[in-house]
Motif scaffolding. Sequence first.
Motif, mmCIF file in Angstrom:
data_model
loop_
_atom_site.group_PDB
_atom_site.id
_atom_site.type_symbol
_atom_site.label_atom_id
_atom_site.label_comp_id
_atom_site.label_asym_id
_atom_site.label_seq_id
_atom_site.Cartn_x
_atom_site.Cartn_y
_atom_site.Cartn_z
ATOM 1 N N SER A 255 -17.428 3.030 -21.794
ATOM 2 C CA SER A 255 -17.856 1.672 -22.119
ATOM 3 C C SER A 255 -19.371 1.564 -22.018
ATOM 4 C CB SER A 255 -17.226 0.657 -21.152
ATOM 5 O OG SER A 255 -15.843 0.538 -21.356
ATOM 6 N N ARG A 256 -19.934 0.661 -22.814
ATOM 7 C CA ARG A 256 -21.360 0.342 -22.721
ATOM 8 C C ARG A 256 -21.474 -1.067 -22.154
ATOM 9 N NH1 ARG A 256 -22.548 0.802 -27.557
ATOM 10 N NH2 ARG A 256 -23.092 -1.308 -28.263
ATOM 11 N N ALA A 257 -22.295 -1.220 -21.135
ATOM 12 C CA ALA A 257 -22.362 -2.510 -20.439
ATOM 13 C C ALA A 257 -23.794 -2.874 -20.090
ATOM 14 C CB ALA A 257 -21.514 -2.475 -19.171
ATOM 15 N N LEU A 258 -24.028 -4.161 -20.010
ATOM 16 C CA LEU A 258 -25.310 -4.683 -19.561
ATOM 17 C C LEU A 258 -25.163 -5.071 -18.092
ATOM 18 C CD1 LEU A 258 -28.181 -5.467 -20.514
ATOM 19 C CD2 LEU A 258 -27.298 -7.767 -20.946
ATOM 20 N N LEU A 259 -25.981 -4.449 -17.242
ATOM 21 C CA LEU A 259 -25.914 -4.675 -15.800
ATOM 22 C C LEU A 259 -27.179 -5.341 -15.297
ATOM 23 C CD1 LEU A 259 -24.870 -1.098 -14.590
ATOM 24 C CD2 LEU A 259 -23.360 -2.895 -15.478
ATOM 25 N N LYS A 260 -27.064 -5.957 -14.139
ATOM 26 C CA LYS A 260 -28.246 -6.354 -13.391
ATOM 27 C C LYS A 260 -28.131 -5.710 -12.030
ATOM 28 C CE LYS A 260 -31.273 -10.231 -12.357
ATOM 29 N NZ LYS A 260 -31.462 -11.705 -12.468
ATOM 30 N N VAL A 261 -29.025 -4.778 -11.737
ATOM 31 C CA VAL A 261 -29.048 -4.079 -10.460
ATOM 32 C C VAL A 261 -30.232 -4.612 -9.673
ATOM 33 C CG1 VAL A 261 -29.148 -1.848 -9.304
ATOM 34 C CG2 VAL A 261 -28.035 -2.047 -11.544
ATOM 35 N N ASP A 262 -29.945 -5.380 -8.636
ATOM 36 C CA ASP A 262 -30.969 -6.168 -7.948
ATOM 37 C C ASP A 262 -31.661 -7.053 -9.000
ATOM 38 O OD1 ASP A 262 -30.286 -5.124 -5.457
ATOM 39 O OD2 ASP A 262 -31.645 -3.423 -5.675
ATOM 40 N N ASP A 263 -32.939 -6.858 -9.256
ATOM 41 C CA ASP A 263 -33.634 -7.710 -10.229
ATOM 42 C C ASP A 263 -33.858 -7.018 -11.570
ATOM 43 O OD1 ASP A 263 -33.883 -9.832 -8.415
ATOM 44 O OD2 ASP A 263 -35.658 -8.921 -7.502
ATOM 45 N N GLU A 264 -33.285 -5.837 -11.739
ATOM 46 C CA GLU A 264 -33.521 -5.044 -12.957
ATOM 47 C C GLU A 264 -32.309 -5.073 -13.879
ATOM 48 O OE1 GLU A 264 -34.236 -0.362 -14.295
ATOM 49 O OE2 GLU A 264 -33.914 -0.897 -12.186
ATOM 50 N N GLU A 265 -32.530 -5.444 -15.136
ATOM 51 C CA GLU A 265 -31.466 -5.395 -16.129
ATOM 52 C C GLU A 265 -31.416 -3.996 -16.743
ATOM 53 O OE1 GLU A 265 -31.579 -8.479 -19.034
ATOM 54 O OE2 GLU A 265 -30.790 -9.979 -17.620
ATOM 55 N N ARG A 266 -30.209 -3.480 -16.884
ATOM 56 C CA ARG A 266 -30.039 -2.138 -17.431
ATOM 57 C C ARG A 266 -28.865 -2.120 -18.397
ATOM 58 N NH1 ARG A 266 -29.889 2.256 -12.668
ATOM 59 N NH2 ARG A 266 -29.847 3.569 -14.522
ATOM 60 N N GLU A 267 -29.029 -1.413 -19.507
ATOM 61 C CA GLU A 267 -27.920 -1.171 -20.419
ATOM 62 C C GLU A 267 -27.473 0.264 -20.218
ATOM 63 O OE1 GLU A 267 -27.121 -0.938 -25.209
ATOM 64 O OE2 GLU A 267 -28.387 -2.570 -24.451
ATOM 65 N N VAL A 268 -26.216 0.462 -19.892
ATOM 66 C CA VAL A 268 -25.741 1.797 -19.538
ATOM 67 C C VAL A 268 -24.418 2.085 -20.244
ATOM 68 C CG1 VAL A 268 -26.821 1.637 -17.250
ATOM 69 C CG2 VAL A 268 -24.398 1.050 -17.528
ATOM 70 N N VAL A 269 -24.115 3.372 -20.352
ATOM 71 C CA VAL A 269 -22.814 3.831 -20.812
ATOM 72 C C VAL A 269 -22.212 4.646 -19.681
ATOM 73 C CG1 VAL A 269 -21.536 5.121 -22.559
ATOM 74 C CG2 VAL A 269 -23.680 3.968 -23.184
ATOM 75 N N LEU A 270 -20.973 4.340 -19.321
ATOM 76 C CA LEU A 270 -20.294 5.054 -18.243
ATOM 77 C C LEU A 270 -19.570 6.254 -18.833
ATOM 78 C CD1 LEU A 270 -19.467 5.164 -15.246
ATOM 79 C CD2 LEU A 270 -17.483 3.759 -15.843
ATOM 80 N N VAL A 271 -20.001 7.456 -18.442
ATOM 81 C CA VAL A 271 -19.480 8.664 -19.085
ATOM 82 C C VAL A 271 -18.968 9.673 -18.052
ATOM 83 C CG1 VAL A 271 -21.039 8.399 -21.056
ATOM 84 C CG2 VAL A 271 -21.757 9.794 -19.097
ATOM 85 N N TYR A 272 -18.265 10.677 -18.575
ATOM 86 C CA TYR A 272 -17.843 11.790 -17.736
ATOM 87 C C TYR A 272 -19.068 12.673 -17.452
ATOM 88 C CZ TYR A 272 -13.057 10.355 -18.609
ATOM 89 O OH TYR A 272 -11.900 9.633 -18.654
ATOM 90 N N PRO A 273 -19.031 13.444 -16.348
ATOM 91 C CA PRO A 273 -20.233 14.179 -15.913
ATOM 92 C C PRO A 273 -20.877 15.041 -16.985
ATOM 93 C CG PRO A 273 -18.546 14.273 -14.225
ATOM 94 C CD PRO A 273 -17.900 13.609 -15.409
ATOM 95 N N GLU A 274 -20.066 15.700 -17.836
ATOM 96 C CA GLU A 274 -20.644 16.611 -18.837
ATOM 97 C C GLU A 274 -21.427 15.880 -19.919
ATOM 98 O OE1 GLU A 274 -16.255 15.934 -19.998
ATOM 99 O OE2 GLU A 274 -17.467 16.188 -18.172
ATOM 100 N N ASP A 275 -21.228 14.553 -20.037
ATOM 101 C CA ASP A 275 -21.930 13.780 -21.071
ATOM 102 C C ASP A 275 -23.107 12.988 -20.517
ATOM 103 O OD1 ASP A 275 -20.062 14.571 -23.058
ATOM 104 O OD2 ASP A 275 -18.660 13.027 -22.374
ATOM 105 N N ALA A 276 -23.390 13.139 -19.246
ATOM 106 C CA ALA A 276 -24.440 12.326 -18.615
ATOM 107 C C ALA A 276 -25.818 12.642 -19.185
ATOM 108 C CB ALA A 276 -24.435 12.551 -17.109
#
Length: 330
Positions: A255-276
């Motif tokens: 999945s691709r998601a928009l996160l807020k980690v503390d005060d930082e917005e991040r767009e990330v994709v959650l992947v298996y280790p080999e695709d990181a």
Amino acid sequence: MNVHHHSLWPPPDNANCHSRVLAGAVEMNTPFIALCPEITRSNALTLTDWLEDEAVTRYLSDSRNVSRMIEQVLGRVQLPILTHLFNQGGRFFMACDQHDVPVGFVRLVKTGSNCEMVLVIGNRDNWGRKLGASAIREGMKLAFFEMRAEKLIANIHPDNVRSLNAFLRSGFVPHSETPTIKSLVMESARYLRLLRESPAVHVADIHITEVDKARLRRLVDLEPGSEIFELEHEIERAVVVDPRKVAEDVVTMNSRALLKVDDEEREVVLVYPEDADDHAGKLSVFSGIGTAILGYKEGDTFNWRMPNRTCHIRIGKVLYQPEAAGHYHL
């Protein structure tokens, strides 16, 4: 809160190896605790302050000179980090709240396949604020997923009603009793069953698909060491759903998601280790934030302990989910 049988401070060679440790009050207001393995000089000084309080040491049956012993070591050893000294004979953790402020400690001592937990809430201002249950949960997670204990034991003074109630509410059952000790136990099989069937209060449910769980379970089984015990815990506590029925706002694998980690917005994709690929925002599910967001849904907010600090994470929006798009092969 008071749990005892092993000392807070490793005893000298000629000391009684069965000296007992305190268990102070357990319950507190904010339900988040992280167990931090690094013990600093500042932490050690905080411990000495706690041990000077007679209310805290009321049920402490080992040496009343523990505080002085720690002070003597601080005078002799000019090191900023003292973790190795506190880990002699067991594993020692500072119990920290969501602001990374120490409120107590947990010590885990493994003997054979069994492990004993010592849990102390050191500052009386935190008593009655429901942090103890969270500390117990974190201790159980370490004991069963990282240290691979078959049984976890808490030895508590019979008069320490607050501690007894906290462990009983956490699922421990009475095992044995003497005039000076009530022994409570949690077995691994019972822990796993309760983890799945009786979610902890104040801890949000997470959902993973049957396919993702099977794949992740295989990866965890193949991964050496204990670095991913948090992921194993999350897999075991998750609600498992059919890929075709998972809600479209849940963070599943790829999945691709928009996160807020503390005060930082991040767009990330959650992947298996080999695709990181950190530069492309592709986070391995083995990483701290990767493990943290698995199974949460849009709008969920929670605290998560990273190696050096506690982060506040919010799932802002799930921008793409394979199952919602009908991409079941990912």
